[in-house]
Design a protein around this motif. Sequence first.
Motif, PDB file in Angstrom:
ATOM      1  N   MET A   1      24.289  33.279  36.019  1.00  0.00           N
ATOM      2  CA  MET A   1      25.367  32.634  36.722  1.00  0.00           C
ATOM      3  C   MET A   1      26.570  33.575  36.759  1.00  0.00           C
ATOM      4  N   ILE A   2      27.227  33.608  37.887  1.00  0.00           N
ATOM      5  CA  ILE A   2      28.358  34.502  38.087  1.00  0.00           C
ATOM      6  C   ILE A   2      29.643  33.808  37.643  1.00  0.00           C
ATOM      7  N   ASP A   3      30.453  34.537  36.871  1.00  0.00           N
ATOM      8  CA  ASP A   3      31.737  34.003  36.409  1.00  0.00           C
ATOM      9  C   ASP A   3      32.790  34.267  37.482  1.00  0.00           C
ATOM     10  N   LEU A   4      33.290  33.213  38.085  1.00  0.00           N
ATOM     11  CA  LEU A   4      34.270  33.328  39.158  1.00  0.00           C
ATOM     12  C   LEU A   4      35.708  33.229  38.663  1.00  0.00           C
ATOM     13  N   THR A   5      35.916  33.120  37.368  1.00  0.00           N
ATOM     14  CA  THR A   5      37.249  32.958  36.814  1.00  0.00           C
ATOM     15  C   THR A   5      38.207  34.079  37.227  1.00  0.00           C
ATOM     16  N   PRO A   6      37.804  35.371  37.132  1.00  0.00           N
ATOM     17  CA  PRO A   6      38.742  36.422  37.551  1.00  0.00           C
ATOM     18  C   PRO A   6      39.112  36.323  39.040  1.00  0.00           C
ATOM     19  N   LEU A   7      38.171  35.944  39.867  1.00  0.00           N
ATOM     20  CA  LEU A   7      38.453  35.805  41.292  1.00  0.00           C
ATOM     21  C   LEU A   7      39.425  34.649  41.541  1.00  0.00           C
ATOM     22  N   ILE A   8      39.203  33.544  40.874  1.00  0.00           N
ATOM     23  CA  ILE A   8      40.095  32.384  41.023  1.00  0.00           C
ATOM     24  C   ILE A   8      41.492  32.727  40.513  1.00  0.00           C
ATOM     25  N   ASN A   9      41.573  33.420  39.384  1.00  0.00           N
ATOM     26  CA  ASN A   9      42.881  33.835  38.851  1.00  0.00           C
ATOM     27  C   ASN A   9      43.607  34.744  39.832  1.00  0.00           C
ATOM     28  N   ALA A  10      42.885  35.642  40.460  1.00  0.00           N
ATOM     29  CA  ALA A  10      43.498  36.547  41.438  1.00  0.00           C
ATOM     30  C   ALA A  10      43.998  35.778  42.653  1.00  0.00           C
ATOM     31  N   LEU A  11      43.232  34.786  43.111  1.00  0.00           N
ATOM     32  CA  LEU A  11      43.657  33.978  44.251  1.00  0.00           C
ATOM     33  C   LEU A  11      44.903  33.158  43.926  1.00  0.00           C
ATOM     34  N   VAL A  12      44.952  32.610  42.736  1.00  0.00           N
ATOM     35  CA  VAL A  12      46.126  31.841  42.316  1.00  0.00           C
ATOM     36  C   VAL A  12      47.347  32.761  42.237  1.00  0.00           C
ATOM     37  N   ALA A  13      47.176  33.950  41.683  1.00  0.00           N
ATOM     38  CA  ALA A  13      48.289  34.902  41.600  1.00  0.00           C
ATOM     39  C   ALA A  13      48.756  35.306  42.994  1.00  0.00           C
ATOM     40  N   ALA A  14      47.829  35.537  43.896  1.00  0.00           N
ATOM     41  CA  ALA A  14      48.188  35.901  45.270  1.00  0.00           C
ATOM     42  C   ALA A  14      48.934  34.761  45.953  1.00  0.00           C
ATOM     43  N   ALA A  15      48.512  33.529  45.706  1.00  0.00           N
ATOM     44  CA  ALA A  15      49.195  32.378  46.285  1.00  0.00           C
ATOM     45  C   ALA A  15      50.614  32.268  45.742  1.00  0.00           C
ATOM     46  N   ALA A  16      50.792  32.515  44.456  1.00  0.00           N
ATOM     47  CA  ALA A  16      52.126  32.459  43.854  1.00  0.00           C
ATOM     48  C   ALA A  16      53.043  33.523  44.453  1.00  0.00           C
ATOM     49  N   VAL A  17      52.500  34.707  44.676  1.00  0.00           N
ATOM     50  CA  VAL A  17      53.285  35.779  45.295  1.00  0.00           C
ATOM     51  C   VAL A  17      53.655  35.395  46.722  1.00  0.00           C
ATOM     52  N   ALA A  18      52.713  34.821  47.459  1.00  0.00           N
ATOM     53  CA  ALA A  18      52.981  34.419  48.844  1.00  0.00           C
ATOM     54  C   ALA A  18      54.078  33.357  48.899  1.00  0.00           C
ATOM     55  N   VAL A  19      54.050  32.411  47.970  1.00  0.00           N
ATOM     56  CA  VAL A  19      55.083  31.378  47.921  1.00  0.00           C
ATOM     57  C   VAL A  19      56.439  32.017  47.648  1.00  0.00           C
ATOM     58  N   SER A  20      56.482  32.921  46.677  1.00  0.00           N
ATOM     59  CA  SER A  20      57.747  33.571  46.321  1.00  0.00           C
ATOM     60  C   SER A  20      58.300  34.427  47.448  1.00  0.00           C
ATOM     61  N   LEU A  21      57.425  35.136  48.134  1.00  0.00           N
ATOM     62  CA  LEU A  21      57.882  36.060  49.163  1.00  0.00           C
ATOM     63  C   LEU A  21      58.152  35.411  50.513  1.00  0.00           C
ATOM     64  N   PHE A  22      57.402  34.361  50.847  1.00  0.00           N
ATOM     65  CA  PHE A  22      57.498  33.818  52.192  1.00  0.00           C
ATOM     66  C   PHE A  22      57.999  32.380  52.255  1.00  0.00           C
ATOM     67  N   LEU A  23      57.445  31.499  51.458  1.00  0.00           N
ATOM     68  CA  LEU A  23      57.768  30.086  51.574  1.00  0.00           C
ATOM     69  C   LEU A  23      59.197  29.776  51.142  1.00  0.00           C
ATOM     70  N   ILE A  24      59.614  30.280  50.010  1.00  0.00           N
ATOM     71  CA  ILE A  24      60.957  29.978  49.512  1.00  0.00           C
ATOM     72  C   ILE A  24      62.036  30.501  50.460  1.00  0.00           C
ATOM     73  N   PRO A  25      61.967  31.753  50.899  1.00  0.00           N
ATOM     74  CA  PRO A  25      62.974  32.204  51.878  1.00  0.00           C
ATOM     75  C   PRO A  25      62.923  31.407  53.186  1.00  0.00           C
ATOM     76  N   TRP A  26      61.728  31.007  53.617  1.00  0.00           N
ATOM     77  CA  TRP A  26      61.611  30.221  54.841  1.00  0.00           C
ATOM     78  C   TRP A  26      62.305  28.868  54.674  1.00  0.00           C
ATOM     79  N   LEU A  27      62.111  28.222  53.523  1.00  0.00           N
ATOM     80  CA  LEU A  27      62.770  26.938  53.261  1.00  0.00           C
ATOM     81  C   LEU A  27      64.287  27.097  53.253  1.00  0.00           C
ATOM     82  N   ARG A  28      64.755  28.166  52.631  1.00  0.00           N
ATOM     83  CA  ARG A  28      66.207  28.388  52.596  1.00  0.00           C
ATOM     84  C   ARG A  28      66.763  28.627  53.991  1.00  0.00           C
ATOM     85  N   SER A  29      65.976  29.261  54.833  1.00  0.00           N
ATOM     86  CA  SER A  29      66.465  29.527  56.185  1.00  0.00           C
ATOM     87  C   SER A  29      66.500  28.255  57.029  1.00  0.00           C
TER      88      SER A  29
END
Length: 101
Positions: A1-29
């Motif tokens: 069985m393949i352990d997908l934990t590192p992939l899921i962690n990377a996706l969550v980190a990427a989502a957090a970066v996307a929120v910080s870089l794009f969503l928050i400034p968009w809301l403020r605008s």
Amino acid sequence: MIDLTPLINALVAAAAVAVSLFLIPWLRSKTTAEQRSDLLRWVDVAVAAAQQLFSQCSGQERLQYALSLLAEQGYDVNLRQVRDAVEAAVLKLHAAAEEAQ
């Protein structure tokens, strides 16, 4: 069985970066400084009213009252920013009360 934990962690980190870089400034605008100031004023009123009217009740009951008052004013109380503003106002109210004593 393949352990997908590192992939899921990377996706969550990427989502957090996307929120910080794009969503928050968009809301403020999308909101003006005046709108944010009005929200903070109403949050202070709601928190103080909840404390005064429901001082013998649990924090959860006071929170629900404050959120319902904000909802009546047209604010989306499901937004994390609104809830964070309420928590900050509660902290400010408690600090002012301790300072007064």
